[in-house]
Design a protein around this motif. Sequence first.
Motif, short mmCIF file in Angstrom:
data_model
loop_
_atom_site.label_atom_id
_atom_site.label_comp_id
_atom_site.label_asym_id
_atom_site.label_seq_id
_atom_site.Cartn_x
_atom_site.Cartn_y
_atom_site.Cartn_z
N THR A 1 11.32 2.83 -25.95
CA THR A 1 11.77 3.25 -24.97
C THR A 1 11.66 4.82 -24.78
O THR A 1 10.74 5.30 -25.41
CB THR A 1 13.34 3.18 -25.17
OG1 THR A 1 14.09 3.49 -23.90
CG2 THR A 1 14.15 3.99 -26.23
N ARG A 2 12.25 5.34 -23.75
CA ARG A 2 11.99 6.74 -23.49
C ARG A 2 12.19 7.65 -24.55
O ARG A 2 13.32 7.48 -25.06
CB ARG A 2 12.23 6.98 -21.93
CG ARG A 2 11.75 6.17 -21.01
CD ARG A 2 12.22 6.76 -19.48
NE ARG A 2 13.70 6.36 -19.35
CZ ARG A 2 14.50 6.69 -18.41
NH1 ARG A 2 13.97 7.37 -17.79
NH2 ARG A 2 15.81 6.36 -18.42
N ARG A 3 11.61 8.85 -24.54
CA ARG A 3 11.91 9.89 -25.44
C ARG A 3 13.14 10.28 -25.01
O ARG A 3 13.34 10.94 -23.69
CB ARG A 3 10.92 11.03 -25.67
CG ARG A 3 11.21 11.93 -26.73
CD ARG A 3 10.08 13.14 -26.52
NE ARG A 3 8.86 12.79 -26.26
CZ ARG A 3 7.84 12.67 -27.36
NH1 ARG A 3 8.32 12.83 -28.70
NH2 ARG A 3 6.77 12.14 -27.05
N GLY A 4 14.15 10.63 -26.04
CA GLY A 4 15.59 11.29 -25.42
C GLY A 4 16.39 10.33 -25.05
O GLY A 4 17.86 10.38 -24.86
N THR A 5 16.22 8.84 -25.12
CA THR A 5 17.10 7.99 -24.88
C THR A 5 18.46 8.05 -25.96
O THR A 5 17.90 7.87 -27.21
CB THR A 5 16.68 6.77 -24.79
OG1 THR A 5 15.63 6.55 -23.76
CG2 THR A 5 17.56 5.40 -24.62
N PRO A 6 19.71 7.96 -25.67
CA PRO A 6 20.55 7.94 -26.70
C PRO A 6 20.62 6.69 -27.50
O PRO A 6 20.43 5.63 -27.24
CB PRO A 6 21.91 8.24 -26.00
CG PRO A 6 21.44 8.54 -24.55
CD PRO A 6 20.16 7.93 -24.24
N VAL A 7 20.90 7.00 -28.92
CA VAL A 7 21.12 5.87 -29.93
C VAL A 7 22.66 5.98 -30.25
O VAL A 7 23.16 7.11 -30.49
CB VAL A 7 20.33 6.21 -31.31
CG1 VAL A 7 20.40 5.51 -32.13
CG2 VAL A 7 18.73 6.50 -30.90
#
Length: 296
Positions: free
Chosen positions: A204-210
């Motif tokens: 997924t995109r960089r910085g997407t919350p986990v």
Amino acid sequence: MIFPDEGTDRVKRLCLPRFLMWFFVVALGGSLSLAGYWYYRYQDATAQQPVYQADGNLYTRQQAQITAFAQRLADMNEQISSLKSFNERLRQMANLDRPGQKDDIFGVGGRESDAGGAGVRLASTRTERQLQTMQRDLDRLNADSETERMLQRHLAKFLEDRRSILAATPSLWPVRGWVTSGFGMRASPFGKGKKFHSGLDISTRRGTPVIAPAGGVVTFAGWEGGFGRMLAINHGHGIVTRYAHLQKIKVKLGEKVERGQSIGSVGNTGRSTGPHLHYEVLLSGVPTNPMYYILD
């Protein structure tokens, strides 16, 4: 002596035996005594009438109380029967056997009908029979309620254990994206044959919350070789989840996290070919397929 009318000179004489005279005297005395006795009884009964009336009112109130108590016993019996049915349905839903089902701790037996025997006093009045019946019903209800309380404690413990396990189960996706590599053997992305992959790679995109898929305690937060920035959470019951290649870690070592809480963001740190999350589930230290736990 009986004197005749005028014109005759004959006088009639009537003689009664002495014992008959005494009989009349005794009969008269007995009649007077009996009349006096009944007059005394009448006066006594008249004086005791308020007491008899009070006793009658007391008996009426006692009968009303007994009837009300019997109705309450019937209501309690119905409630306990409903509770038994509800507990039975819960046990069936939870696939539980009754505690001590093979060895019943409550002995039963004896005759159902009222019976006398050595040392047993039978009820002699209707009220006593009612009280004995209600006492027997009350003893049975006490035994039934104690049994149901024990079963409820057992069921509550079972459900509490299951709730604890469910709370520790990582049932959510830690991040939404594309699963580019599953659990198990795979071709190495670095061109070195097949290797075992111990988790899921979710691109997924960089910085997407986990997010945390279950509540737990952070047991590692830092850099871990080829995993780059990595986070590990201990959920209890031997379940640990790990999140690798993070761009940022938002929690600290020893911090308690809740299910759904943001714990970091997707990155490309460590040995990685692009932004993604490497997600692992370990059971007693052994990697298992995370897909077995995800419900949503």
